[in-house]
Design a protein around this motif. Structure first.
Motif, PDB file in Angstrom:
ATOM      1  N   ARG A 119     -41.375  -6.881  38.772  1.00  0.00           N
ATOM      2  CA  ARG A 119     -40.303  -5.883  38.740  1.00  0.00           C
ATOM      3  C   ARG A 119     -40.855  -4.489  38.461  1.00  0.00           C
ATOM      4  O   ARG A 119     -40.343  -3.488  38.988  1.00  0.00           O
ATOM      5  CB  ARG A 119     -39.248  -6.282  37.701  1.00  0.00           C
ATOM      6  N   THR A 120     -41.909  -4.432  37.662  1.00  0.00           N
ATOM      7  CA  THR A 120     -42.532  -3.136  37.381  1.00  0.00           C
ATOM      8  C   THR A 120     -43.219  -2.593  38.632  1.00  0.00           C
ATOM      9  O   THR A 120     -43.106  -1.402  38.944  1.00  0.00           O
ATOM     10  CB  THR A 120     -43.544  -3.287  36.229  1.00  0.00           C
ATOM     11  N   GLY A 121     -43.919  -3.456  39.369  1.00  0.00           N
ATOM     12  CA  GLY A 121     -44.511  -3.037  40.633  1.00  0.00           C
ATOM     13  C   GLY A 121     -43.453  -2.610  41.622  1.00  0.00           C
ATOM     14  O   GLY A 121     -43.619  -1.634  42.365  1.00  0.00           O
ATOM     15  N   GLY A 122     -42.326  -3.323  41.627  1.00  0.00           N
ATOM     16  CA  GLY A 122     -41.225  -2.950  42.506  1.00  0.00           C
ATOM     17  C   GLY A 122     -40.635  -1.606  42.151  1.00  0.00           C
ATOM     18  O   GLY A 122     -40.229  -0.837  43.034  1.00  0.00           O
ATOM     19  N   LEU A 123     -40.565  -1.292  40.863  1.00  0.00           N
ATOM     20  CA  LEU A 123     -40.077   0.014  40.433  1.00  0.00           C
ATOM     21  C   LEU A 123     -40.925   1.128  41.039  1.00  0.00           C
ATOM     22  O   LEU A 123     -40.400   2.122  41.555  1.00  0.00           O
ATOM     23  CB  LEU A 123     -40.110   0.095  38.904  1.00  0.00           C
ATOM     24  N   ALA A 124     -42.249   0.957  40.986  1.00  0.00           N
ATOM     25  CA  ALA A 124     -43.144   1.962  41.544  1.00  0.00           C
ATOM     26  C   ALA A 124     -43.005   2.052  43.063  1.00  0.00           C
ATOM     27  O   ALA A 124     -42.931   3.150  43.626  1.00  0.00           O
ATOM     28  CB  ALA A 124     -44.588   1.651  41.166  1.00  0.00           C
ATOM     29  N   GLU A 125     -42.960   0.901  43.735  1.00  0.00           N
ATOM     30  CA  GLU A 125     -42.816   0.925  45.196  1.00  0.00           C
ATOM     31  C   GLU A 125     -41.502   1.592  45.601  1.00  0.00           C
ATOM     32  O   GLU A 125     -41.437   2.320  46.591  1.00  0.00           O
ATOM     33  CB  GLU A 125     -42.880  -0.494  45.763  1.00  0.00           C
ATOM     34  N   GLY A 126     -40.451   1.340  44.826  1.00  0.00           N
ATOM     35  CA  GLY A 126     -39.155   1.909  45.165  1.00  0.00           C
ATOM     36  C   GLY A 126     -39.064   3.399  44.956  1.00  0.00           C
ATOM     37  O   GLY A 126     -38.463   4.115  45.759  1.00  0.00           O
ATOM     38  N   ARG A 127     -39.669   3.881  43.889  1.00  0.00           N
ATOM     39  CA  ARG A 127     -39.552   5.314  43.578  1.00  0.00           C
ATOM     40  C   ARG A 127     -40.591   6.178  44.269  1.00  0.00           C
ATOM     41  O   ARG A 127     -40.283   7.275  44.737  1.00  0.00           O
ATOM     42  CB  ARG A 127     -39.663   5.520  42.066  1.00  0.00           C
ATOM     43  N   ILE A 128     -41.844   5.686  44.285  1.00  0.00           N
ATOM     44  CA  ILE A 128     -42.914   6.555  44.783  1.00  0.00           C
ATOM     45  C   ILE A 128     -43.735   5.912  45.901  1.00  0.00           C
ATOM     46  O   ILE A 128     -44.698   6.494  46.368  1.00  0.00           O
ATOM     47  CB  ILE A 128     -43.860   6.983  43.635  1.00  0.00           C
ATOM     48  N   GLY A 129     -43.327   4.711  46.329  1.00  0.00           N
ATOM     49  CA  GLY A 129     -44.080   4.004  47.354  1.00  0.00           C
ATOM     50  C   GLY A 129     -43.284   3.818  48.631  1.00  0.00           C
ATOM     51  O   GLY A 129     -42.587   4.724  49.099  1.00  0.00           O
ATOM     52  N   ALA A 130     -43.330   2.606  49.165  1.00  0.00           N
ATOM     53  CA  ALA A 130     -42.735   2.337  50.474  1.00  0.00           C
ATOM     54  C   ALA A 130     -41.214   2.434  50.481  1.00  0.00           C
ATOM     55  O   ALA A 130     -40.613   2.604  51.542  1.00  0.00           O
ATOM     56  CB  ALA A 130     -43.164   0.944  50.941  1.00  0.00           C
ATOM     57  N   GLY A 131     -40.576   2.320  49.331  1.00  0.00           N
ATOM     58  CA  GLY A 131     -39.122   2.377  49.274  1.00  0.00           C
ATOM     59  C   GLY A 131     -38.569   3.718  48.852  1.00  0.00           C
ATOM     60  O   GLY A 131     -37.365   3.833  48.602  1.00  0.00           O
ATOM     61  N   ARG A 132     -39.427   4.725  48.785  1.00  0.00           N
ATOM     62  CA  ARG A 132     -38.954   6.045  48.336  1.00  0.00           C
ATOM     63  C   ARG A 132     -37.782   6.512  49.204  1.00  0.00           C
ATOM     64  O   ARG A 132     -37.856   6.505  50.419  1.00  0.00           O
ATOM     65  CB  ARG A 132     -40.088   7.059  48.410  1.00  0.00           C
ATOM     66  N   GLY A 133     -36.716   6.897  48.548  1.00  0.00           N
ATOM     67  CA  GLY A 133     -35.542   7.393  49.263  1.00  0.00           C
ATOM     68  C   GLY A 133     -34.520   6.317  49.588  1.00  0.00           C
ATOM     69  O   GLY A 133     -33.406   6.638  50.011  1.00  0.00           O
ATOM     70  N   ALA A 134     -34.868   5.045  49.397  1.00  0.00           N
ATOM     71  CA  ALA A 134     -33.920   3.956  49.682  1.00  0.00           C
ATOM     72  C   ALA A 134     -33.066   3.688  48.450  1.00  0.00           C
ATOM     73  O   ALA A 134     -33.597   3.467  47.363  1.00  0.00           O
ATOM     74  CB  ALA A 134     -34.665   2.689  50.084  1.00  0.00           C
TER      75      ALA A 134
END
Length: 313
Positions: A119-134
């Motif tokens: 979940r912590t890795g997902g937080l990073a991917e979502g905010r500053i990685g592949a999911g940024r803006g989603a």
């Protein structure tokens, strides 16, 4: 020098730890790695984490003219993030370790945030990685097992009991291979990197073969490899469509070791998912962007979030 405000970030794995000092704007000021020392027992792992964090605290004070403002720690297994307890981690031998309290004491009382590694890795991917803006995303790493992180408006939904996102334990093949959770036919028994490695080792007759070898054999046109690979993709697509039906994510982020196969995975996977959806809206299916730094970056985000929600005395 002018003090630089920063936090400590730790990503604890089964055998190794990644750490960083992270500035408020997300800049990585310092990075380091260390073995967990799990061969010496669960207490030794806790002591190693504490000692590593204390070294980072001292380094930050010396190098950036200020101590860390907070710390964020990502750990495997079952985590009670609200109470700061690592409830259970089989690969570390942990049960009910009050990690937030122990680290806070070693670090002089600075606030400490504790999170589940995926979940912590997902937080990073979502905010500053592949999911940024989603605004809605699902992060699914395909590694030794399969887990998931549900992202909603920049945060991760942990669920009422901290178990949300465990997509790897959706049964996709009833009566299939036994899973460590006690069920049979769970997604992670069929579509994780470990599952593909086992299947390809058996099909190829090479006990040392792994998922990366299978991917190479697929590219070389080996029919046995294609059978193993597409069986895993079919199972994965079934699990993902169940998740899409329940969660309706805008972006589906696939990470972990299996995702390193690139389009050998993503092209047939996108097709398989598209073939299965009916009324559902098809999300964008993309590879993770942060690699093995996601957990550490996410731990830093947890620390900054903790500071942002603290009520001034």
């Amino acid at each position: 020098m002018k003090p630089v405000k920063h936090v400590i970030a730790l990503d604890v794995g089964g055998t190794g730890m990644k750490a960083a000092l992270i500035a408020e704007d997300g800049t990585l000021l310092h990075q380091a790695r260390r073995a967990t020392g799990r061969e010496r027992g669960p207490e030794a792992v806790v002591e190693t984490i504490q000692a590593f964090a204390a070294e980072l605290l001292a380094l930050g004070r010396e190098r950036f003219a200020a101590p860390a403002s907070a710390a964020g720690v990502a750990v495997p297994g079952i985590v009670d993030a609200e109470n700061g307890i690592a409830v259970y981690a089989a690969n570390l031998g942990w049960r009910d370790v009050p990690l937030r309290e122990l680290l806070g004491e070693r670090l002089g009382g600075i606030p400490v945030a504790l999170g589940h590694d995926v979940r912590t890795g997902g937080l990073a991917e979502g905010r500053i990685g592949a999911g940024r803006g989603a605004d809605r995303f699902l992060f699914v790493p395909l590694g030794t097992g399969i887990a998931g992180a549900i992202g909603i408006a920049g945060r991760i939904e942990a669920g009422a009991h901290g178990y949300a996102g465990e997509i790897g334990h959706i049964v996709v093949r009833p009566g299939g291979p036994a899973c460590g959770c006690g069920q049979h036919g769970c997604l992670e028994t069929l579509a994780s990197a470990s599952a593909v490695s086992r299947a390809w080792a058996a099909a190829s007759g090479d006990p040392g073969a792994d998922a990366a070898d299978c991917a190479k054999a697929v590219e070389n046109g080996d029919p046995r490899a294609r059978q193993v690979w597409h069986a895993a993709i079919d199972a994965l697509a079934d699990g993902l469509v169940t998740a899409i039906t329940l969660l309706d994510p805008r972006t589906l982020i696939i990470g972990g070791g299996l995702a390193e196969a690139g389009e050998a995975l993503f092209t047939p996977l996108r097709t398989a998912v598209e073939e299965r959806v009916t009324f559902q809206r098809l999300p964008e299916i993309v590879p993770a962007a942060l690699g093995d730094t996601a957990g550490c970056l996410g731990a830093g985000l947890l620390a900054w979030d903790l500071l942002a929600t603290e009520v001034p005395a």
